[in-house]
Design an enzyme around this catalytic site. Structure first.
Site, PDB file in Angstrom:
ATOM      1  N   ARG B 278      35.693  37.303  33.329  1.00  0.00           N
ATOM      2  CA  ARG B 278      35.566  38.878  33.178  1.00  0.00           C
ATOM      3  C   ARG B 278      35.827  39.085  31.613  1.00  0.00           C
ATOM      4  O   ARG B 278      36.839  38.939  31.050  1.00  0.00           O
ATOM      5  CB  ARG B 278      36.897  39.364  33.865  1.00  0.00           C
ATOM      6  CG  ARG B 278      36.913  40.709  33.394  1.00  0.00           C
ATOM      7  CD  ARG B 278      37.710  41.660  34.709  1.00  0.00           C
ATOM      8  NE  ARG B 278      39.343  40.972  34.676  1.00  0.00           N
ATOM      9  CZ  ARG B 278      40.186  41.353  34.208  1.00  0.00           C
ATOM     10  NH1 ARG B 278      40.331  41.780  33.048  1.00  0.00           N
ATOM     11  NH2 ARG B 278      41.289  40.783  34.722  1.00  0.00           N
ATOM     12  N   HIS B 282      39.854  44.621  33.732  1.00  0.00           N
ATOM     13  CA  HIS B 282      39.453  44.850  35.190  1.00  0.00           C
ATOM     14  C   HIS B 282      38.996  45.911  35.625  1.00  0.00           C
ATOM     15  O   HIS B 282      38.059  45.933  36.819  1.00  0.00           O
ATOM     16  CB  HIS B 282      41.248  44.364  35.916  1.00  0.00           C
ATOM     17  CG  HIS B 282      41.067  45.019  37.297  1.00  0.00           C
ATOM     18  ND1 HIS B 282      40.657  43.956  38.293  1.00  0.00           N
ATOM     19  CD2 HIS B 282      41.545  45.989  38.032  1.00  0.00           C
ATOM     20  CE1 HIS B 282      40.790  44.443  39.465  1.00  0.00           C
ATOM     21  NE2 HIS B 282      41.337  45.562  39.492  1.00  0.00           N
ATOM     22  N   TYR B 291      47.366  41.135  27.956  1.00  0.00           N
ATOM     23  CA  TYR B 291      47.794  39.955  28.366  1.00  0.00           C
ATOM     24  C   TYR B 291      46.932  38.759  28.057  1.00  0.00           C
ATOM     25  O   TYR B 291      47.087  37.655  28.443  1.00  0.00           O
ATOM     26  CB  TYR B 291      47.679  40.259  29.860  1.00  0.00           C
ATOM     27  CG  TYR B 291      46.460  40.935  30.579  1.00  0.00           C
ATOM     28  CD1 TYR B 291      45.533  39.885  30.834  1.00  0.00           C
ATOM     29  CD2 TYR B 291      46.469  41.981  31.033  1.00  0.00           C
ATOM     30  CE1 TYR B 291      44.470  40.507  31.357  1.00  0.00           C
ATOM     31  CE2 TYR B 291      45.400  42.506  31.520  1.00  0.00           C
ATOM     32  CZ  TYR B 291      44.386  41.824  31.810  1.00  0.00           C
ATOM     33  OH  TYR B 291      43.222  42.415  32.340  1.00  0.00           O
TER      34      TYR B 291
END
Lengths: 327, 384
Positions: B278, B282, B291
């Site tokens: 990805r 998200h 992160y």
């Protein structure tokens, strides 16, 4: 008319509908070779074969989700849980999928599914096997919840449920499976949803009940008659849709109401009915509406303790005496 | 490599030593823009060009939708950027009668299978042009005409449903295959186990495709499972399982085509792990810089499915810079026109909120609707 036990009436409904519509099938734990945990599906595997009477791996959320998928593409599943208690692990499929797919998809997809099982107390099976699950499910728009008390209603309402275009949750009772009654043979005789039944006419007080508590309430009414009190017993049969009109009509006549049911007192269907009565028939009431429910306590195993916790004839009589201001 | 239909040719693996799901990775597109020699991937140049156009359109569309969300014009969006190859190549491998039970990043399959762009965009606005009547979150599109249902945000619940639809197909003998999607995070859900277990036991025509994009929001796959791969999990259920390069259109097309052909022939389910990444957040509610490192993102950008397919098509003489620029211009214009047309549509009629809760409007909702209609519409709401 035939005299059938409740379990045979449920089976008769399934058999007639499966013969009528080849899209209908039954799936669940032990429904096939074992003939059903409570023998409700006895003989059905032999009659319809393993493609339509399907033994599922032990995963309630699994065969619920699978049946929802099958319903979305045109089949009409009947899902049997061993008891409604076990539907808790399938709750997400019922709450977030079966109940909402029609709405979320803008009406493109529907879930014509019947989920059925015995519900509520079943004599000494402890707290995890005695839940009255209608209180959890009746809150959800998109679901229909039925809880018939008699063999005739079990057959006629299950047939209505199987033919319905929406998800219907059908609540039977282990304690009712052996109850006998007259059941019409006509396969086109359906009992509609959302129509309550006056199980006993009376003029002094209305007792509103469903499922097993209808029978307990009728016992209470018989005892009251001996004391000169005429109790009307309304058997709701259908929790959602709810026959509000029948409830209000009866309360307008008797001016006093007691709601008797299995399930905890906090919130729930009994509280919903009480709310409607006070809202819609306030001026007709001569006493507060009282509820006789399972005590606010997880079900004990011990037989004596269990009898203390579940609603009983003496507790109904006590509530009736209170609303009649009799001591 | 496992045997295929045509002797002497290498075809998509079902399960074999060279593509053992715990070790191998089936790839066709090479770094130099060629297809691996001797692999019969089955994708014509025309179809590869079609895939390129679809990936390109989705990338442009996703960028515009995220922009609209940032401008406060739509509420939410989950982009597919970086992992377009798997849903698009899968959509191209399906017949119109096949069904799709998507997860968050496969809505585009409807578009590829003929769903109108305007209605698709209207779903993001949730207005009167939306076939879901403004009820579903964006990136949860569904279209019955394209045999695609809506995703449920409760992770993994679509998988048993996909198996159920496949089971219906098997019971009726109608030859439709059903594709169920999930992400790497959903492999931790009970519904993943349930779906593969039932699919294996009932031997249904279902293909379960896991887009392993390495991150379930902020949780890396290594914190999701101690298993070396996800594909290997399919083996425990007795299901042929394949691990494929999820950024390689030719490889995915070939693996999915083989799985669908087997499903249709009565050979049962397949589990596919498509390895991808990805590139973006998200969803519009997420900030991935908190992160993961930019260095990791940059490394995966080198494996961008669009660039890899472009290199292949250029090497084949099917695509050049001029054509590509024209394509981009035309698509941007098409998307912009669709957005401006759709954005101008009014909200759904307010009384429509009572529809579709049940097949027939119950009396209590009819009463609520009448009550609503007696009140003044909210400002800006001309409906009802």
């Amino acid at each position: 008319m035939s005299t059938l036990r409740y379990r045979d009436a449920v089976r008769a409904a399934m058999i007639e509908e499966m013969e009528r519509d080849e899209r209908v099938f039954l799936v669940g734990e032990e429904v096939g070779h074992y003939q059903g945990a409570y023998k409700v599906s006895e003989g059905m595997l032999e009659r319809f074969g393993p493609k339509r009477v399907i033994d599922a791996p032990i995963t309630e959320s699994g065969f619920t989700g699978i049946s929802i998928g099958a319903a979305m593409v045109g089949l009409r599943p009947i899902v049997e849980y061993m008891t409604w208690n076990f539907s808790a692990v399938a709750f997400d499929q019922i709450l977030n999928n079966a109940a909402k797919i029609r709405q979320m998809s803008g009406g493109q997809f529907s879930v014509p599914i019947v989920l059925r099982a015995p519900n509520a107390s079943a004599r000494q099976v402890g707290s995890q096997h005695s839940h009255a699950m209608e209180h959890f499910y009746a809150q959800v728009p998109g679901l229909k919840v039925l809880a018939p008390a008699t063999p005739a209603d079990a057959k006629g309402m299950l047939k209505s449920a199987i033919r319905d275009e929406d998800p219907v949750l059908f609540m039977e009772s282990e304690t009712l499976y052996n109850v006998k009654g007259e059941v019409p043979d006509d396969p086109e005789l359906l009992v509609p949803m959302g129509v309550a039944n006056v199980a006993r006419e009376g003029k002094d007080v209305t007792i509103i009940a469903w499922s097993r508590l209808t029978h307990v309430s009728l016992e209470a009414a018989a005892a009251l008659e001996k004391e000169g009190i005429s109790a009307e017993v309304i058997d709701l049969r259908s929790i959602r849709p709810l026959d509000e009109e029948a409830i209000v009509k009866s309360v307008r006549k008797t001016h006093r109401a007691v709601v008797a049911y299995e399930g905890w007192p906090f919130g729930g269907v009994g509280a919903e009915i009480s709310d409607r009565i006070q809202r819609l028939a306030f001026d007709d009431l001569d006493a507060p509406v009282l509820r006789v429910s399972t005590l606010d306590y997880p079900m004990p195993y011990n037989a004596k303790l269990e009898q203390h916790v579940i609603p009983s004839v003496p507790r109904i009589l006590e509530a009736v005496n209170q609303v009649l201001y009799r001591s | 490599m496992s045997g295929g239909d045509a002797p002497g040719m290498r075809t998509a693996p079902t399960e074999g030593s060279a593509t053992a799901p715990d070790l191998g990775l089936f790839t066709v597109l090479q770094d130099d823009g060629t297809a691996a020699p001797g692999v019969d991937h089955g994708m014509s140049l025309d179809l590869a060009m079609r895939a390129y156009r679809e990936i390109k359109r989705l990338r442009l569309l996703d960028a515009r939708m995220i922009l609209l969300q940032r401008q406060g014009r739509v509420g939410f969006y989950g982009a597919c950027t970086g992992q377009e190859a798997t849903p698009i190549a899968t959509a191209l491998a399906l017949a119109p009668t096949d069904w799709v039970f998507p997860a968050l990043r496969e809505s585009v399959m409807m578009l590829v299978r003929g769903f109108p762009l305007r209605t698709y965009i209207a779903q993001v606005f949730g207005n009167s042009g939306d076939n879901q009547k403004g009820r579903q979150q964006p990136s949860h599109m569904s279209g019955r005409a394209a045999n695609q249902v809506s995703w449920s945000s409760c992770i993994g619940t679509q998988l048993p449903q996909a198996v159920g639809a496949a089971w219906a197909s098997k019971l009726r003998g109608d030859k439709a295959a059903v594709i169920g999607f999930l992400g790497d995070g959903a492999t931790s859900e009970p519904d993943f186990h349930i779906a593969l277990n039932f699919a294996g036991v009932y031997r249904v025509p279902c293909v379960v495709i896991c887009q392993n994009n390495h991150w379930a929001i902020s949780v890396p796959t290594s914190r999701q499972t101690a298993s070396a791969t996800l594909a290997v999990k399919g083996r425990a259920y007795g299901i042929p399982s394949v691990r494929v390069d999820g950024n390689d259109v030719l490889a995915i097309y070939s693996v999915v085509s083989a799985a669908v052909a087997r499903a249709r022939a009565g050979g049962g389910p397949t589990f596919i792990e498509a390895l991808t990444y990805r590139i973006g957040a998200h969803s519009t509610s997420d900030d991935p810089t908190r992160y993961r490192s930019q260095e990791e993102v940059d490394r995966w950008m080198q494996r961008d499915p669009l660039l890899r397919l472009r290199r292949y098509l250029v090497a084949q003489g099917t695509l050049d810079d001029g054509l590509d620029a024209d394509l981009e211009k035309t698509m941007n214009a098409e998307i912009a026109a669709a957005i401006s047309e759709v954005e101008a549509l009014p909200p759904p009629a307010r009384e429509s909120i009572f529809d579709d809760v049940y097949a027939e409007l119950p009396w209590h909702l009819r009463e609520q609707r009448e009550e609503l209609l007696r009140s003044q519409p909210a400002p800006g709401h001309s409906g009802g």
